[in-house]
Write an enzyme that holds these catalytic residues in place. Structure first.
Site, PDB file in Angstrom:
ATOM      1  N   HIS A  79      22.452 -11.285  74.678  1.00  0.00           N
ATOM      2  CA  HIS A  79      21.661 -10.143  75.088  1.00  0.00           C
ATOM      3  C   HIS A  79      21.095  -9.440  73.859  1.00  0.00           C
ATOM      4  CE1 HIS A  79      23.935 -10.494  78.979  1.00  0.00           C
ATOM      5  NE2 HIS A  79      22.718 -10.286  79.414  1.00  0.00           N
ATOM      6  N   SER A 117      24.996  -6.224  87.928  1.00  0.00           N
ATOM      7  CA  SER A 117      24.101  -5.919  86.818  1.00  0.00           C
ATOM      8  C   SER A 117      22.957  -5.055  87.322  1.00  0.00           C
ATOM      9  CB  SER A 117      23.548  -7.219  86.217  1.00  0.00           C
ATOM     10  OG  SER A 117      22.442  -6.963  85.384  1.00  0.00           O
ATOM     11  N   SER A 118      22.417  -4.240  86.429  1.00  0.00           N
ATOM     12  CA  SER A 118      21.290  -3.384  86.799  1.00  0.00           C
ATOM     13  C   SER A 118      20.025  -4.181  87.093  1.00  0.00           C
ATOM     14  CB  SER A 118      21.008  -2.371  85.689  1.00  0.00           C
ATOM     15  OG  SER A 118      20.696  -3.029  84.474  1.00  0.00           O
ATOM     16  N   CYS A 119      20.012  -5.481  86.768  1.00  0.00           N
ATOM     17  CA  CYS A 119      18.827  -6.294  87.052  1.00  0.00           C
ATOM     18  C   CYS A 119      18.660  -6.572  88.541  1.00  0.00           C
ATOM     19  CB  CYS A 119      18.856  -7.601  86.264  1.00  0.00           C
ATOM     20  SG  CYS A 119      20.069  -8.787  86.859  1.00  0.00           S
ATOM     21  N   LYS A 156      23.565 -11.990  92.073  1.00  0.00           N
ATOM     22  CA  LYS A 156      24.341 -10.753  92.093  1.00  0.00           C
ATOM     23  C   LYS A 156      24.089  -9.946  93.367  1.00  0.00           C
ATOM     24  CE  LYS A 156      26.681 -11.185  88.358  1.00  0.00           C
ATOM     25  NZ  LYS A 156      28.159 -11.288  88.427  1.00  0.00           N
ATOM     26  N   TYR A 172      19.457 -14.966  88.405  1.00  0.00           N
ATOM     27  CA  TYR A 172      20.709 -14.233  88.169  1.00  0.00           C
ATOM     28  C   TYR A 172      20.794 -13.017  89.083  1.00  0.00           C
ATOM     29  CZ  TYR A 172      24.165 -11.384  85.677  1.00  0.00           C
ATOM     30  OH  TYR A 172      25.253 -10.602  85.342  1.00  0.00           O
TER      31      TYR A 172
END
Length: 333
Positions: free
Chosen positions: A180, A108-110, A141, A137
Site C-alpha cells: 500500500h 476496507s473503506s474501498c 468485502k 477486492y
C-alpha cells in the site's frame, strides 16, 4: 470477552492480525488460537470446518485477507476476488456451525462508492459505482458484510463488520509489487536516500486525499467493539433495515503529496518528489465518518507523524531486507 475465553485470530501474521494479537496479549488474553497458512488454509472449506468444530472458539477476529495497492489489484484481480471470497465464506459459515459468540469481520473503506459524499457514512454502501482499480477486492468485502447481515437475520448470530480506513504500522508489507501507499513511500524514499538519488518518482498526480490509521489503534478499536456490553453490541448487529457495519478511521485526511512530503521528512530524503500523472490516482477522496464508533466512546490516539516514525523504525528493523530481496513483478502482456 472473559480473559480466559478461547479467541481465534484469523490472519494473525498480517498487519491487522498481528496488531490484534499484540493488543489481546497486552490486555491479558492468553487463550489465543493462532494458525499459519501452512497449518490451516482458509480457502479450503473442509479444513476450516474441522478446525472450528474441534477448537470451538468463543470469539473470532476475521482479519485474514489478500490485500495490496493499485498495482497489485490491477495485476492479480482474480486472486483478490477468489481468495477473499473463499476465506470469508468458510470462516463465517464455520463460525455459525460452531456456535461462535461474536465475530468481527474486517473489511476496507474501498467498499464505498468512488464518488461517495465525504466523509463516508455507513449508509453510503451500494449507493454508487466502485473504484475500478480495486473493484474485485471491494466486491469480495461487500459480500462479507452481506454474509454477516444475512446470518444475523436468519441464524441470530452476532457478527459485526468493521470497515477500517487505510492502515499502516508494524509488520506492514514493504514489497513494491504488492504494498500500500505508506510502506511503498517508505521503501522508495529510503532506497533513494541510501543510493544518493536526487528524486523519487511517484504514481498519480498527488492530489487525491487519503485518511490513515495506525494499526495498533485499529486493534484497540477492535477489542473495544468486541467488549461492549451485550445491549450495545446487539444494537450494532441486529438491524433489519441496515447492515451490521461500523467505520473505524482517524477523522483526518491529507493529499498524497502532503503524505509523501511527511514520509520524506521522517525518512530523511531531501530530494525532489516527481509525480507521474499518467498513472492512476484511484478514488479522489476517501475519508470515513467514524461518528458511530465515537458515540460509543472510542477515538484513536496515534498521530500520523508519530505513526510514520514508528513505521519507519519497523522498516529498518524488520522490513528492509525482505523488501529488497523480493522477486520482480511479472511483465504485463
Amino acid at each position: 470477552m472473559n480473559l480466559d475465553a478461547k479467541i481465534y485470530v484469523a490472519g494473525h501474521r498480517g498487519l491487522v492480525g498481528s496488531a490484534i494479537v499484540r493488543a489481546l496479549r497486552q490486555a491479558g488474553y492468553s487463550n489465543l488460537l493462532l494458525r499459519t497458512h501452512q497449518d490451516l488454509d482458509l480457502t479450503q472449506q473442509v479444513q476450516v470446518q474441522r478446525f472450528f468444530l474441534s477448537e470451538r472458539p468463543a470469539y473470532v477476529f476475521l482479519a485474514a485477507a489478500k490485500v495490496g495497492g493499485i498495482l497489485a489489484n490491477n495485476t492479480y484481480p482474480a486472486d483478490f476476488v477468489y481468495q477473499n471470497l473463499m476465506m470469508e465464506v468458510n470462516v463465517i459459515e464455520s463460525a455459525r456451525t460452531a456456535g461462535v459468540d461474536r465475530l468481527l469481520f474486517l473489511g476496507s473503506s474501498c467498499i464505498y462508492p468512488k464518488f461517495a459524499v465525504q466523509p463516508m457514512r455507513e449508509d453510503a454502501l451500494l449507493t454508487g459505482m466502485l473504484e475500478p482499480t480495486n473493484r474485485p477486492y471491494a466486491v469480495a468485502k461487500i459480500a462479507g458484510i452481506e454474509m454477516c447481515w444475512a446470518y444475523n437475520r436468519q441464524h441470530a448470530t452476532r457478527f459485526l463488520a468493521a470497515m477500517p480506513t487505510n492502515l499502516y504500522g508494524p509488520g506492514d508489507n514493504y514489497d513494491l509489487r504488492t504494498s500500500h501507499v505508506i510502506p511503498a513511500l517508505i521503501h522508495k524514499m529510503h532506497d533513494a536516500k541510501m543510493t544518493g538519488r536526487s528524486e523519487v518518482l511517484l504514481w498519480g498526480t498527488g492530489t487525491p486525499r487519503r485518511e490513515f490509521l495506525y494499526s495498533d489503534d485499529l486493534a484497540l478499536a477492535c477489542l473495544f467493539l468486541m467488549n461492549v456490553d451485550r445491549r450495545a453490541f446487539a444494537s450494532l448487529v441486529a438491524g433489519e433495515a441496515e447492515p451490521p457495519l461500523i467505520n473505524i478511521g482517524s477523522g483526518q485526511d491529507q493529499t498524497i503529496q502532503e503524505l509523501a512530503e511527511r514520509v520524506a521528512e521522517v525518512v530523511g530524503f531531501k530530494g525532489r518528489l516527481v509525480f507521474d500523472a499518467g498513472k492512476p490516482d484511484g478514488t479522489p477522496r476517501k475519508l470515513l465518518d467514524s461518528s458511530k464508533l465515537a458515540s460509543l466512546g472510542w477515538t484513536p490516539k496515534t498521530s500520523l507523524l508519530d505513526g510514520l516514525r514508528s513505521a519507519y523504525r519497523d522498516f529498518l528493523e524488520c522490513g528492509a531486507s525482505a523488501a529488497f530481496n523480493a522477486e520482480p513483478l511479472p511483465t504485463q502482456p
